[in-house]
Design a protein around this motif. Structure first.
Motif, mmCIF file in Angstrom:
data_model
loop_
_atom_site.group_PDB
_atom_site.id
_atom_site.type_symbol
_atom_site.label_atom_id
_atom_site.label_comp_id
_atom_site.label_asym_id
_atom_site.label_seq_id
_atom_site.Cartn_x
_atom_site.Cartn_y
_atom_site.Cartn_z
ATOM 1 N N GLN A 103 -24.529 -99.660 91.052
ATOM 2 C CA GLN A 103 -23.792 -98.433 90.769
ATOM 3 C C GLN A 103 -22.397 -98.664 90.208
ATOM 4 O OE1 GLN A 103 -24.524 -97.090 94.891
ATOM 5 N NE2 GLN A 103 -25.268 -95.170 94.006
ATOM 6 N N PHE A 104 -21.893 -99.888 90.322
ATOM 7 C CA PHE A 104 -20.619 -100.179 89.671
ATOM 8 C C PHE A 104 -20.540 -101.661 89.329
ATOM 9 C CE2 PHE A 104 -19.338 -101.732 93.800
ATOM 10 C CZ PHE A 104 -18.272 -102.594 93.583
ATOM 11 N N LEU A 105 -19.709 -101.964 88.335
ATOM 12 C CA LEU A 105 -19.415 -103.327 87.903
ATOM 13 C C LEU A 105 -17.903 -103.466 87.822
ATOM 14 C CD1 LEU A 105 -22.023 -103.407 85.001
ATOM 15 C CD2 LEU A 105 -22.236 -104.673 87.153
ATOM 16 N N TYR A 106 -17.402 -104.702 87.747
ATOM 17 C CA TYR A 106 -15.954 -104.852 87.692
ATOM 18 C C TYR A 106 -15.561 -106.132 86.985
ATOM 19 C CZ TYR A 106 -16.296 -108.300 91.493
ATOM 20 O OH TYR A 106 -16.605 -109.400 92.249
ATOM 21 N N THR A 107 -14.359 -106.124 86.483
ATOM 22 C CA THR A 107 -13.667 -107.338 86.055
ATOM 23 C C THR A 107 -12.306 -107.321 86.715
ATOM 24 O OG1 THR A 107 -12.647 -106.321 84.111
ATOM 25 C CG2 THR A 107 -14.805 -107.324 83.808
ATOM 26 N N GLY A 108 -11.746 -108.497 86.891
ATOM 27 C CA GLY A 108 -10.431 -108.560 87.512
ATOM 28 C C GLY A 108 -10.315 -109.733 88.447
ATOM 29 N N PRO A 109 -9.706 -109.532 89.593
ATOM 30 C CA PRO A 109 -9.453 -110.642 90.515
ATOM 31 C C PRO A 109 -10.730 -111.153 91.157
ATOM 32 C CG PRO A 109 -8.880 -108.570 91.535
ATOM 33 C CD PRO A 109 -9.210 -108.255 90.106
ATOM 34 N N ASN A 110 -10.687 -112.410 91.600
ATOM 35 C CA ASN A 110 -11.837 -112.972 92.301
ATOM 36 C C ASN A 110 -12.005 -112.349 93.679
ATOM 37 O OD1 ASN A 110 -12.255 -114.634 90.142
ATOM 38 N ND2 ASN A 110 -11.248 -116.407 91.050
ATOM 39 N N THR A 111 -10.903 -111.967 94.286
ATOM 40 C CA THR A 111 -10.956 -111.343 95.610
ATOM 41 C C THR A 111 -9.915 -110.236 95.674
ATOM 42 O OG1 THR A 111 -11.640 -113.409 96.663
ATOM 43 C CG2 THR A 111 -10.742 -111.702 98.095
ATOM 44 N N ILE A 112 -10.320 -109.075 96.169
ATOM 45 C CA ILE A 112 -9.362 -107.990 96.349
ATOM 46 C C ILE A 112 -9.857 -107.096 97.471
ATOM 47 C CG2 ILE A 112 -10.468 -106.502 94.620
ATOM 48 C CD1 ILE A 112 -7.674 -105.491 93.905
ATOM 49 N N GLU A 113 -8.944 -106.664 98.311
ATOM 50 C CA GLU A 113 -9.253 -105.688 99.354
ATOM 51 C C GLU A 113 -8.135 -104.659 99.370
ATOM 52 O OE1 GLU A 113 -10.671 -106.486 103.155
ATOM 53 O OE2 GLU A 113 -11.808 -108.286 102.626
ATOM 54 N N GLU A 114 -8.454 -103.464 98.921
ATOM 55 C CA GLU A 114 -7.464 -102.388 98.895
ATOM 56 C C GLU A 114 -8.035 -101.179 99.612
ATOM 57 O OE1 GLU A 114 -4.746 -102.033 95.274
ATOM 58 O OE2 GLU A 114 -6.621 -102.746 94.398
ATOM 59 N N GLU A 115 -7.266 -100.640 100.549
ATOM 60 C CA GLU A 115 -7.689 -99.442 101.276
ATOM 61 C C GLU A 115 -6.775 -98.279 100.915
ATOM 62 O OE1 GLU A 115 -7.926 -100.205 105.413
ATOM 63 O OE2 GLU A 115 -9.505 -101.733 105.215
ATOM 64 N N ASN A 116 -7.344 -97.085 100.991
ATOM 65 C CA ASN A 116 -6.598 -95.846 100.745
ATOM 66 C C ASN A 116 -5.949 -95.810 99.366
ATOM 67 O OD1 ASN A 116 -7.149 -94.935 103.420
ATOM 68 N ND2 ASN A 116 -5.473 -96.242 104.173
ATOM 69 N N ILE A 117 -6.698 -96.289 98.387
ATOM 70 C CA ILE A 117 -6.206 -96.159 97.019
ATOM 71 C C ILE A 117 -6.492 -94.737 96.526
ATOM 72 C CG2 ILE A 117 -6.520 -98.589 96.471
ATOM 73 C CD1 ILE A 117 -9.036 -97.826 94.952
ATOM 74 N N GLU A 118 -5.833 -94.343 95.454
ATOM 75 C CA GLU A 118 -5.977 -93.006 94.900
ATOM 76 C C GLU A 118 -6.467 -93.098 93.461
ATOM 77 O OE1 GLU A 118 -2.059 -91.548 95.283
ATOM 78 O OE2 GLU A 118 -2.150 -91.312 97.467
ATOM 79 N N PHE A 119 -7.540 -92.401 93.148
ATOM 80 C CA PHE A 119 -8.029 -92.294 91.783
ATOM 81 C C PHE A 119 -7.415 -91.042 91.153
ATOM 82 C CE2 PHE A 119 -11.218 -95.020 93.669
ATOM 83 C CZ PHE A 119 -11.485 -95.938 92.653
ATOM 84 N N ILE A 120 -6.717 -91.230 90.056
ATOM 85 C CA ILE A 120 -5.964 -90.154 89.425
ATOM 86 C C ILE A 120 -6.402 -90.001 87.979
ATOM 87 C CG2 ILE A 120 -3.658 -89.365 88.759
ATOM 88 C CD1 ILE A 120 -2.562 -91.053 91.046
ATOM 89 N N PRO A 121 -6.788 -88.806 87.557
ATOM 90 C CA PRO A 121 -7.139 -88.586 86.151
ATOM 91 C C PRO A 121 -6.027 -89.075 85.231
ATOM 92 C CG PRO A 121 -7.749 -86.684 87.442
ATOM 93 C CD PRO A 121 -6.965 -87.573 88.365
ATOM 94 N N PHE A 122 -6.419 -89.779 84.187
ATOM 95 C CA PHE A 122 -5.443 -90.464 83.336
ATOM 96 C C PHE A 122 -5.288 -89.765 81.993
ATOM 97 C CE2 PHE A 122 -4.511 -93.618 80.006
ATOM 98 C CZ PHE A 122 -3.311 -94.111 80.483
#
Length: 471
Positions: A103-122
């Motif tokens: 359901q999703f794919l990603y590029t970026g860091p090898n490891t990341i843990e982020e909680e309570n992030i906000e998705f904001i229309p850009f």
């Protein structure tokens, strides 16, 4: 007196090479290739059993021919480690957990843990923060245009970006393997902390306000979607090696200068039990190096060895990002400033659909840094008379960008004049059908002899090629 010696030696060596060049035969090339590209070598995947078997085969023949080991190494191998990064993770938005890679794919860091992030229309006038992810929805934009917007989001200060993909099945089919397949990197290769998420739009939990924004973007709406991102790549240590065979120069001064010949001996390995033999890619270049090495060794034994030193180097991990040649270029056994040229061979055993006459070879990069190198190559081709030089892929605006896609380029970035010999892409490129019986050994012999002759001329020329152009 010294100049007279050089002129006399050049007269003997340049015009006396025919017996050694004649040792390069289609029959010998075939004998080697039937082993290198056999099922027993399992596709020569980097770090795998077949690649190790190929490295052993190459080093054993270097020893038999009488090539020397580089003084700074304790064998014919330049060994190094890579990290095999295995992607994985999960994404949770508004309480809905999305699976990777379904359901999703990603590029970026090898490891990341982020909680309570906000998705904001850009939109273009948004300014973000590190804990905020810009949210973009695929509309009429092409996938390429979507990828191009990552830089816009980074410049706006966001910590990441989430792209909602309308036709997820098509996107996943086209690009999924770039994101969910294991990749090889050098240890310590830390990627940016900025994460780009590509999400199946149907799986993304959207509030009513965001759905409204999707229909008519205002750029002002700050409806928040709460999310947690956990990207956890696994890492496996892989050991691999370039294979180096040296023919020392005979001249007391010129021997410190080096001509380097490269071809990658790795291929794609096997997948789900299917072997990718890689007969043309790049078994053809690998066996060409073996035949050239033997011919040069015969000349050395006959007292007609090269004035300059020649390094024959089958490299590993080309298919994983030109990693073997990159490692050598950053850890050379001979100084790069003393490396006068690199001749790189990658796929020279077939013909493509653009040429009715198979007696051609694409020449890429010969004039990018040095007119002298270009002239030497053309002189050798004219002298040989069996192969036509085709420069169609040498253009700076070549959409295929072949100039940047093989091992010579890691020499170019260090200012070393380089030529990439290539016979073109065919229907068996990166397929399990790239097998030995499809190789044109008459063509392979002619191209190998051409490269031998160019090597001979470079190694015995009175002057090294002058670098008179920019990269």
């Amino acid at each position: 007196m010294r100049l007279l010696f050089v002129v006399l030696f050049l007269t003997v060596s340049v015009y006396g090479q025919q017996p050694f060049m004649d040792s390069i035969t289609g029959a010998e090339l075939k004998r080697h290739l039937e082993i290198i590209a056999s099922d027993a070598f399992e596709g020569r995947g980097t770090g795998e059993k077949g690649q190790k078997l190929a490295a052993a085969y190459l080093s054993e023949h270097f020893a038999t021919y009488g090539l020397e080991q580089a003084e700074v190494l304790d064998s014919y191998f330049q060994k190094f480690e890579l990290h095999k990064v295995i992607p994985g993770g999960e994404l949770e938005v508004n309480g809905t957990r999305l699976s990777f890679p379904g359901q999703f794919l990603y590029t970026g860091p090898n490891t990341i843990e982020e909680e309570n992030i906000e998705f904001i229309p850009f939109s273009s006038n948004n300014v973000g923060k590190e804990h905020e992810y810009a949210l973009l929805v695929q509309g009429k934009e092409t996938y390429r245009e979507l990828f191009g917007r990552i830089k816009d989001v980074q410049k706006a200060g966001f910590g990441g970006v989430g792209f909602l993909i309308e036709d997820w099945d098509n996107f996943n089919e086209l690009y999924g393997h770039y994101f969910n397949e294991a990749r090889l990197v050098f240890p310590g290769n830390v990627k940016t902390s900025f994460a780009s998420l590509f999400v199946d739009k149907k799986s993304f939990e959207l509030s009513g306000k965001v759905k409204k924004w999707m229909k008519k973007p205002s750029g002002q709406l700050k409806e928040l979607l709460q999310g947690n991102v956990r990207l956890n790549d696994g890492v496996e240590v892989i050991e691999t090696e370039n294979v180096l065979g040296v023919i020392p120069g005979s001249h007391p001064v010129l021997k410190d200068e080096v001509v380097v010949l490269t071809a990658h001996y790795d291929h794609l390995g096997k997948e789900d039990g299917v072997i990718y033999n890689g007969a043309d890619d790049d078994g053809s270049g690998t066996v060409a190096l073996l035949e050239i090495a033997q011919s040069l060794a015969l000349a050395k034994k006959a007292g007609q060895g090269p004035l300059r030193t020649i390094l024959i180097m089958p490299v590993t991990a080309e298919e994983k990002g030109l990693l073997g040649s990159k490692y050598y270029s950053e850890n050379p056994v001979f100084p790069m400033h003393n490396t006068i040229a690199n001749l790189n061979i990658d796929m020279i055993g077939r013909s493509d659909d653009l040429n009715e006459d198979p007696a051609y070879i694409y020449v890429i990069g010969s004039d990018r840094l040095s007119d002298d190198l270009h002239k030497t190559n053309e002189a050798a081709a004219e002298e040989l008379g069996k192969i036509r030089l085709d420069y169609r892929y040498n253009s700076e605006d070549d959409p295929n960008r072949f100039y940047y896609r093989s091992d010579h380029y890691n020499f170019v970035v260090h200012g070393v004049p380089s030529i990439f010999y290539f016979s073109g892409v065919h229907e068996d490129y990166h397929q399990p059908t790239d097998t030995v019986e499809k190789i044109d050994f008459e063509k392979l012999e002619s191209v190998t002899r051409l490269i031998f002759l160019v090597t001979w001329k470079l190694a015995n020329a009175e002057e090294r090629p002058v670098v008179n152009k920019l990269k």
